[in-house]
Design a protein around this motif. Structure first.
Motif, short mmCIF file in Angstrom:
data_model
loop_
_atom_site.label_atom_id
_atom_site.label_comp_id
_atom_site.label_asym_id
_atom_site.label_seq_id
_atom_site.Cartn_x
_atom_site.Cartn_y
_atom_site.Cartn_z
N ILE A 38 0.88 -1.17 0.00
CA ILE A 38 0.00 0.00 0.00
C ILE A 38 0.92 1.22 0.00
CG2 ILE A 38 -1.85 1.22 1.21
CD1 ILE A 38 -2.56 -1.47 2.55
N LEU A 39 1.07 1.85 -1.13
CA LEU A 39 2.15 2.82 -1.35
C LEU A 39 2.10 4.01 -0.40
CD1 LEU A 39 2.51 2.83 -5.25
CD2 LEU A 39 3.77 1.52 -3.54
N SER A 40 0.93 4.59 -0.19
CA SER A 40 0.84 5.79 0.65
C SER A 40 1.30 5.47 2.07
CB SER A 40 -0.59 6.33 0.66
OG SER A 40 -1.50 5.36 1.16
N ARG A 41 0.91 4.32 2.57
CA ARG A 41 1.29 3.93 3.93
C ARG A 41 2.77 3.60 4.00
NH1 ARG A 41 -3.93 0.29 5.85
NH2 ARG A 41 -5.43 2.00 5.68
N LYS B 41 -5.19 10.19 14.01
CA LYS B 41 -6.10 9.11 13.63
C LYS B 41 -5.72 8.45 12.31
CE LYS B 41 -10.11 10.91 16.15
NZ LYS B 41 -11.55 11.32 16.06
N SER B 42 -4.58 8.89 11.75
CA SER B 42 -4.12 8.30 10.50
C SER B 42 -3.46 6.96 10.77
CB SER B 42 -3.13 9.24 9.80
OG SER B 42 -1.94 9.35 10.57
N PHE B 43 -3.16 6.21 9.72
CA PHE B 43 -2.58 4.88 9.85
C PHE B 43 -1.29 4.89 10.67
CE2 PHE B 43 0.76 2.10 8.16
CZ PHE B 43 0.28 0.88 8.59
N VAL B 44 -0.39 5.80 10.39
CA VAL B 44 0.93 5.79 11.01
C VAL B 44 0.86 6.07 12.50
CG1 VAL B 44 3.24 6.82 11.02
CG2 VAL B 44 2.07 6.42 8.86
N PHE B 45 0.00 6.98 12.93
CA PHE B 45 0.02 7.45 14.31
C PHE B 45 -1.10 6.89 15.19
CE2 PHE B 45 1.91 11.04 11.83
CZ PHE B 45 3.22 10.84 12.24
N ARG B 46 -2.08 6.27 14.60
CA ARG B 46 -3.20 5.76 15.40
C ARG B 46 -2.82 4.49 16.15
NH1 ARG B 46 -9.45 4.48 13.47
NH2 ARG B 46 -10.06 3.38 15.36
#
Length: 446
Positions: free
Chosen positions: A252-255, A435-440
């Motif tokens: 998943i490129l963005s992540r 609340k984004s993928f990286v920090f949640r």
């Protein structure tokens, strides 16, 4: 020793888990034994050039980077345990060869060989845990892995300092540590074969929102076969973190890029302490023993969160990474404004503790940026490469901006002041994107 350890999808023996843990004893050690002798190289090897000294310190780290990525690629095969054994053997042989080094060229070549062995090993130290455990069990084990690797660094640092008072070759004894996981590697056969080579995901035409289902399964810590059911070829829908976006080669490129960027910066923000604290403290009249104590406390603070990570996350929950960012910036600011020994120790511990929380969380997130469970170790390798690129790039980044804002190099605290500004901006980003993928921190973590 017949005790069984719950993996979230089954169980493994305690000895198998100890064998996996033991790999982490080695991953942070390259370059350590050489550090105490850098100031005496001209005495040990007369006519040593500045270029040779630079190659001795830079080349091993540069060799680690491509072999970390190669290890991730090789992990797609079914011979992960074999890769571990070969890497440990290369590592151990390198440690033995140091005792036969006769000149600087020998040291440089052997150090590069050490970098190759370590590079092959680094992704698998975390990858075997990521393959074997899921959900909160995986997070707990990655925290322990981080704690073990950093604890080994703390202990080895003291040992190297003690050994350095004798023959210059003695500090290289620390590079014989791979003998421990090499002996224990026989127990790695206890890892279920299905975990070492999980079946690739197969599309399910009945699943309309496949990307969303896959992402939710990853976060929930579902068994390997259910995590990546039907990943789309190029793009997916939404999940609780937002739009999944383009997927290429199972990533998943963005992540992937977001996680690489965050890990690169967090590594940069903390390696400043080990790189520049000696210069800052010496300019304030503190002696070498004080510098060594502060550095040791920093590494000690990095390893502690790994062993208590589940309790930290259970207490702070969604605020875990926000608090960690605030703790890190508080430590850096304290280093800028207070140069007394006691406060410097406190500052180093704050920065180390914040990084010690970030590191295992990022490791766990790395296993969630792929749609194919077989590529979890490759994902870890790609993210881990950011760490070594950051370590190599940090002096160049600091020097570049210092030449702009402090061209005469009059400010000994510049690296920390500049870092404080960047960390403040980073903390704002963490709060805004919490609340984004990286920090949640999802509920499955606690």
């Amino acid at each position: 020793m017949n005790m069984k350890i719950n993996t979230g999808k089954g169980s493994i023996s305690l000895m198998t888990l100890i064998a996996i843990w033991s790999i982490s004893l080695t991953v942070n050690l390259p370059g350590l034994a050489i550090t105490p002798m850098l100031g005496n190289l001209d005495k040990i090897f007369p006519h040593t050039s500045e270029l040779e000294i630079q190659l001795l310190t830079v080349l091993p780290n540069l060799f680690i980077i491509p072999f970390v990525l190669l290890s991730g690629r090789l992990s797609l095969s079914k011979s992960k345990v074999g890769i571990v054994v070969v890497a440990l053997a290369i590592y151990l042989v390198s440690g033995l060869l140091y005792f036969f080094a006769r000149n600087m060229i020998d040291l440089i070549v052997i150090s590069c060989l050490l970098g190759i062995g370590c590079g092959l090993l680094i992704p698998l130290a975390a990858g075997l845990l990521a393959d074997t455990f899921v959900g909160k069990y995986r997070m707990r084990q990655l925290g322990i892995k981080s704690g073990i690797s950093n604890m080994a660094l703390v202990v080895a640092t003291f040992v190297v300092g003690w050994l350095n008072h004798g023959n210059w070759r003695l500090p290289f004894l620390v590079y014989l540590i791979p003998a421990i996981p090499l002996v224990l590697s026989v127990f790695l056969r206890g890892i279920p074969k299905a975990d070492l080579s999980p079946a690739p995901a197969t599309p399910d035409p009945k699943m309309k929102a496949s990307a969303k289902a896959a992402a939710k399964a990853v976060i929930a810590g579902s068994p390997a076969g259910a995590i990546h059911a039907a990943p789309p070829a190029s793009a997916g829908g939404y999940d609780q973190y937002g739009y999944i976006g383009k997927i290429k080669g199972g990533f998943i490129l963005s992540r992937t890029w977001s996680l690489i960027a965050v890990y690169f910066f967090v590594c940069y923000a903390t390696v400043i302490v080990s790189y520049y604290t000696p210069f800052l403290m010496q300019s304030e009249g503190l002696d070498d023993s004080d510098v060594g104590t502060v550095t040791a406390i920093f590494f000690l603070a990095v390893f502690l969160p790994g062993f208590i990570l589940p309790y930290i996350i259970k207490t702070l929950r969604q605020a875990t990474l926000v608090v960690s960012s605030v703790v890190m910036i508080a430590g850096i600011v304290l280093m800028v404004v207070c140069h007394r020994f006691g406060l410097m120790c406190m500052a180093a511990s704050l920065v180390g503790f914040g990084y010690g929380v970030f590191q295992p969380v990022i490791y766990d997130k790395a296993t969630q940026i792929v749609t194919d469970p077989a590529k979890a170790t490759l994902a870890l390798a790609i993210v881990l490469a950011a760490n070594y690129i950051s370590i190599s790039a940090t002096p160049f980044i600091v020097d570049f901006f210092r030449d702009i804002f402090d061209p005469h190099h009059l400010n000994n605290a510049f690296a920390f002041e500049f870092n404080a500004i960047l960390l403040a901006a980073f903390t704002v980003i963490v709060i805004v994107l919490r609340k984004s993928f990286v920090f949640r921190i999802d509920k499955s973590y606690y």
